[in-house]
Structure formats: C-alpha cells, structure tokens
Design a protein around this motif. Structure first.
Motif, PDB file in Angstrom:
ATOM      1  N   GLU A 303      42.432 -62.477-100.741  1.00  0.00           N
ATOM      2  CA  GLU A 303      43.327 -63.255-101.438  1.00  0.00           C
ATOM      3  C   GLU A 303      43.290 -63.276-102.997  1.00  0.00           C
ATOM      4  O   GLU A 303      44.113 -63.319-103.655  1.00  0.00           O
ATOM      5  CB  GLU A 303      43.094 -64.760-101.046  1.00  0.00           C
ATOM      6  CG  GLU A 303      43.468 -65.230 -99.678  1.00  0.00           C
ATOM      7  CD  GLU A 303      43.219 -66.367 -99.505  1.00  0.00           C
ATOM      8  OE1 GLU A 303      42.872 -67.367-100.469  1.00  0.00           O
ATOM      9  OE2 GLU A 303      43.410 -66.957 -98.311  1.00  0.00           O
ATOM     10  N   ASP A 405      47.955 -77.226 -95.212  1.00  0.00           N
ATOM     11  CA  ASP A 405      47.221 -76.347 -95.728  1.00  0.00           C
ATOM     12  C   ASP A 405      47.076 -75.033 -94.895  1.00  0.00           C
ATOM     13  O   ASP A 405      47.254 -73.997 -95.100  1.00  0.00           O
ATOM     14  CB  ASP A 405      45.831 -76.471 -96.244  1.00  0.00           C
ATOM     15  CG  ASP A 405      46.061 -77.331 -97.586  1.00  0.00           C
ATOM     16  OD1 ASP A 405      46.840 -77.331 -98.130  1.00  0.00           O
ATOM     17  OD2 ASP A 405      45.002 -78.376 -97.712  1.00  0.00           O
ATOM     18  N   PHE A 408      49.629 -71.941 -94.037  1.00  0.00           N
ATOM     19  CA  PHE A 408      49.636 -70.455 -95.151  1.00  0.00           C
ATOM     20  C   PHE A 408      48.395 -69.575 -94.347  1.00  0.00           C
ATOM     21  O   PHE A 408      48.210 -68.570 -95.050  1.00  0.00           O
ATOM     22  CB  PHE A 408      49.237 -71.131 -96.446  1.00  0.00           C
ATOM     23  CG  PHE A 408      50.351 -71.763 -96.949  1.00  0.00           C
ATOM     24  CD1 PHE A 408      51.590 -71.193 -97.534  1.00  0.00           C
ATOM     25  CD2 PHE A 408      50.058 -73.020 -97.140  1.00  0.00           C
ATOM     26  CE1 PHE A 408      52.380 -71.973 -97.875  1.00  0.00           C
ATOM     27  CE2 PHE A 408      51.183 -73.786 -97.754  1.00  0.00           C
ATOM     28  CZ  PHE A 408      52.501 -73.187 -98.431  1.00  0.00           C
ATOM     29  N   LYS A 433      51.648 -66.397 -99.583  1.00  0.00           N
ATOM     30  CA  LYS A 433      50.758 -67.330-100.399  1.00  0.00           C
ATOM     31  C   LYS A 433      49.809 -66.143-100.947  1.00  0.00           C
ATOM     32  O   LYS A 433      49.559 -66.273-102.240  1.00  0.00           O
ATOM     33  CB  LYS A 433      49.824 -68.056 -99.247  1.00  0.00           C
ATOM     34  CG  LYS A 433      48.757 -68.568-100.008  1.00  0.00           C
ATOM     35  CD  LYS A 433      47.628 -69.327 -99.055  1.00  0.00           C
ATOM     36  CE  LYS A 433      46.432 -69.996 -99.907  1.00  0.00           C
ATOM     37  NZ  LYS A 433      45.439 -70.544 -99.072  1.00  0.00           N
ATOM     38  N   THR A 442      51.131 -70.422-107.602  1.00  0.00           N
ATOM     39  CA  THR A 442      50.580 -71.293-106.704  1.00  0.00           C
ATOM     40  C   THR A 442      51.796 -71.747-105.745  1.00  0.00           C
ATOM     41  O   THR A 442      52.979 -71.595-106.025  1.00  0.00           O
ATOM     42  CB  THR A 442      50.187 -72.778-107.407  1.00  0.00           C
ATOM     43  OG1 THR A 442      51.361 -73.472-108.166  1.00  0.00           O
ATOM     44  CG2 THR A 442      49.120 -72.555-108.132  1.00  0.00           C
ATOM     45  N   ILE A 443      51.409 -71.919-104.446  1.00  0.00           N
ATOM     46  CA  ILE A 443      52.295 -72.302-103.335  1.00  0.00           C
ATOM     47  C   ILE A 443      51.703 -73.565-102.482  1.00  0.00           C
ATOM     48  O   ILE A 443      50.508 -73.288-102.212  1.00  0.00           O
ATOM     49  CB  ILE A 443      52.619 -71.211-102.629  1.00  0.00           C
ATOM     50  CG1 ILE A 443      53.838 -71.236-101.413  1.00  0.00           C
ATOM     51  CG2 ILE A 443      51.481 -70.461-101.922  1.00  0.00           C
ATOM     52  CD1 ILE A 443      54.114 -70.267-100.714  1.00  0.00           C
ATOM     53  N   ASN A 444      52.237 -74.323-102.156  1.00  0.00           N
ATOM     54  CA  ASN A 444      51.792 -75.481-101.303  1.00  0.00           C
ATOM     55  C   ASN A 444      53.198 -76.235-100.552  1.00  0.00           C
ATOM     56  O   ASN A 444      54.296 -75.774-101.172  1.00  0.00           O
ATOM     57  CB  ASN A 444      51.130 -76.740-102.256  1.00  0.00           C
ATOM     58  CG  ASN A 444      52.109 -77.157-103.348  1.00  0.00           C
ATOM     59  OD1 ASN A 444      52.923 -78.045-102.896  1.00  0.00           O
ATOM     60  ND2 ASN A 444      51.882 -76.865-104.474  1.00  0.00           N
TER      61      ASN A 444
END
Length: 465
Positions: A303, A405, A408, A433, A442-444
């Motif tokens: 990541e 969460d 992802f 992600k 960021t991604i949420n």
C-alpha cells in the motif's frame, strides 16, 4: 522547549505514582505530628505530664524557641506569631505583667498560682479547655511563666500541622512530582516505541525495527525488542510471499487462459446452433476469469510503495467524462446520475489513467448496488485549501458499520454482493484504495443517514502548470 506528547498510559502512570507519593508523605507527616513521633521526641516520652496534644506541643515549641533568647527578642517573637496561635498563648513576667501588655483573664490568674520553682510544669482541665503552664528562664536570667490554652476541638492541632509542615510538604510534593514525571517517562517511552512501530506495521511499513532502541534496556525489554523484530520479519516475509504467490499464479494462468480463449473463438465459429449456448457460457466464465487475473496483476504489492506521478489530469473533466460513459448502464436500471461540480478546474498529479479506473469503479459500483428508479449523486468540491473531494452516494442497502473498512480489502465482499450475480469479486475497491493512497489522498466509506452508501475520495491538488 518542546514538551513530549502525553499519552493516556503516561498520564495514568505519572498520576498514580505521584498520588501514592503524596499520600505517603502526607500520612507520615500527620502520624509524626498528631502522635508526637520523631527522632527528637525521645525525652518527651519520659515526662510525667502528657504534652502530646496540641496545647502541650505548642507550649514545648514556644519554650524551645524562647529559652535561647533574651526578653526583648522573645517579646518581638511573640508579637510576630499568627493571630490563631497568639490567642492561645499568655507569657507573664515576674511583675505579673503579660509580655504583650494584654489583660490577663481571671482563669489564667488562678492557674498561675500552681506554677512555681517546685512545680515548673503543670496541666489542668478547666471546663472544656486544657491549660498548660511552665516556668522557664531566658538567657538573660529573666524568668517567665508561659500559659497555653488548648480548646476541646482539634482546630489548634490542624493549624499547627499546616504551619509546621506546609513548606516541607510543598517541597516534597514538587520533588516527588519531578521524580514521578521522569520515572513515568522512562517506563512509558518503550510502550510509545512499541505503539509507534505497531502503527507503522498496520499501515504497511514492514521495514520498521526496534531492537536497536531496546538494546540498552533491561533484559526483558531487550528480548521484547528482538521478539518484535522477529515477528515483523516473519510477517513481512509471509505477506510478500502471499502476494508474490498470487501474482505468480495469475501470470501462470494467463497463458493457458489465452489459449483457451483462442480455441473457444474457433469453436464458436465452427459450432452449430445446438451448442452455441454452452459455448457462450464457457466464454462468459473465461472472460470473468480473465478480468479477475487482470485486476490481481494491477493490484500494487504494497500500500505504501510509491509510484512516480509523472502526469497531470484535470479532475472535473475526468469525472464528467466517466459519468457520461456510465449513463447507458444507469438507464438500464432507470437510475439517474446527478453530477454537482463546484470546482471549475482541478489539477491532480497522477500516473497514466490510474485515476480513471478508480472513479469508473466507484461510480459503476454505485449504479450496480443502488435501487432501481433511484438517483446516484456525484459531487466535486473543496473541503479545504489544496484538497479536492469527490463524493459518490447511492440509494442501495448500504454496508454494515463493522465492514465499512473491510470493503477496501482484497477479495472481501459483503453478503449482499455474494448473493448477487453482478456482485463482482472484491478487488475493485481494493485497487481504488491503493491507487488513491499512492496519489497521497484518502478514501473512505460511510452509510448515508437515510439509505445507501457514500464513497468519499480526497486528492491533493497541484498549482497550475
């Protein structure tokens, strides 16, 4: 001077140690005072009369201070005593005059008759008060009679305690506070090191090591540092082997899959109508497997492994184009795509068309899971300077709060996705992600207040080029 950030554990350890120290100091001081204990009290225990209550203690303290001074000095000292103490003290000279020229109460006059050369110490309870008297001489030969009245309550005792011990207690509290501060800091710094290292591992930084920082610690902590490093090494090796295995298997599957697709195309050309349906199903399965392999190969190994962002894309135009391409798919479910763009131009540093795949996946997922005849809203705005935000909201079933969460993570699918033919295989959001993280964004996901799910992406903008 920069003060360290105080953690909850640090505060608890510090306050715990300090409160224990304060309690011990306060308790020991009270025991010494109220029970008249201490290294200089070995003679007082031999006295026939008890002088252990507040009045006797005040008498003894005044006499011990006055006996080494002359009359003028004693008079000055008595006059400087605090009001709460001086009202309990009467000092009479040979002419039966009070040293401060105060009027002597009749009860004191009667009590003075009991004090003479033969009886220099005398104690008597009169009413609710206890009276103490002593005859003593100053260093200039002057004889004085000291009378101390002690009330029935213990107010005099507490005032003496505060007067005699407050500065010692304050000094002890400050010293113990400093000692507890550094002791708590010493104890918790290793916990903070472990916490920071654990957080780094949780974000994918497998190169973190702490054994060198723990090498000078006591035996158990040094062993803990080495054990943590061994754990990190094994986890790193396991994760890399797992990801490498998936990619190697995917590569190996590509060649036979390509041959299968070629043979299938030839078979479809030569087939008659009786087996066309079966061949179509075989082709559909082969295409599905090919899509899975393609997504696995496009999934970054880590990541945090940085990509070189060597291109620039205008985000508003990119999202608008993807929305227009998805309108036909949305129309099949009577879904309305609504785009709200508050930013005329947003420049994002990127790599190739990687961001196109991110938003294409998110918007098509929203269309797939939203209810028929419902809207999908796409919004582009700027929540803060230098950041662009893209929100995609549907009107579908949403996701369990426990799994917001997890969606992802690679190959994770919710129960709703598993039950649907079009549920996918759990790689689209994982790729999205990691791609967004490589772009520094960021991604949420969050559930909407009424119904549906929102995917929110933020990306750092760049200045005009």
């Amino acid at each position: 001077m920069k003060f360290p950030r105080l953690s909850h554990v640090y505060v608890k350890v510090f306050l715990g140690f300090w409160l224990v120290m304060i309690t011990m100091l306060l308790g020991s001081s009270m025991v010494m005072h109220f029970f008249d204990l201490g290294p200089d009290k070995h003679l007082s225990s031999q006295e026939e009369a008890s002088f252990h209550d507040p009045g006797g203690r005040l008498l003894r303290e005044v006499v011990s201070d006055a006996i080494n001074h002359n009359y003028a000095q004693v008079k000055m000292g008595i006059s400087s005593m605090p009001d709460w103490a001086i009202k309990h003290v009467y000092m009479i000279d040979d002419q039966k005059e009070e040293i401060l020229h105060r009027e002597i109460p009749p009860v004191i006059v009667d009590f003075l008759r009991n004090i003479n050369d033969d009886v220099p110490f005398f104690r008597k309870k009169i009413g609710q008060d206890v009276f103490y008297g002593r005859l003593f001489s100053l260093n200039d030969g002057t004889q004085l009679r000291l009378i101390v009245t002690s009330p029935n309550n213990n107010s005099l005792g507490w005032r003496l305690f505060i007067h005699n011990f407050w500065y010692i207690l304050l000094l002890d509290i400050l010293i113990s506070g400093a000692a507890c501060y550094y002791l708590a800091r010493y104890i918790t710094r290793d916990i903070q090191t472990l916490k920071k290292a654990t957080q780094q591992i949780a974000t994918g930084d497998w190169d973190v090591r702490i054994a060198e920082e723990f090498c000078n610690r006591p035996g158990e902590l040094a062993e803990l540092g080495r054990a943590f490093d061994n754990m990190a090494i094994k986890l790193q090796k396991s994760m890399l082997e797992q990801k490498r295995l998936i990619k190697d298997v995917s590569h190996e599957l590509r060649s036979p899959l390509a041959r299968l697709q070629v043979a299938l195309a030839i078979a479809q050309q030569r087939a008659n109508s009786e087996i066309t349906g079966e061949l179509d199903r075989i082709k559909e399965a082969a295409d599905y497997l090919n899509d899975v392999i393609s997504d696995i190969l496009s999934l970054p190994v880590t990541e945090q492994g940085g990509w070189e962002l060597d291109d620039v894309v205008e985000l508003s135009s990119l999202v608008t184009t993807i929305v227009e391409e998805c309108r036909d798919e949305a129309a099949q479910k009577s879904v309305t795509l609504s785009l709200s763009n508050n930013l005329p131009e947003v420049l994002i540093q990127t790599r190739g068309n990687t961001l196109a795949g991110v938003f294409d996946n998110i918007i098509r997922n929203a269309i797939r899971y939203t209810d028929d005849h419902s809207p999908v809203s796409i919004r582009i705005d700027r929540p803060e300077t230098g950041q662009a935000r893209i929100s995609v909201s549907d009107c579908g079933p949403g996701v369990s709060p426990d799994h917001l969460d997890d969606i992802f993570e690679p190959f994770f699918r919710t129960d709703e996705a598993r039950d649907r033919k079009s549920g996918g295989y759990g790689l689209g959001l994982a790729i999205a992600k990691r791609t967004v993280l490589h772009h520094g964004g960021t991604i949420n996901a969050r559930n909407n207040p009424v119904r549906g799910l929102s995917i929110v992406v933020t990306l750092p903008e760049i200045e005009e080029i």
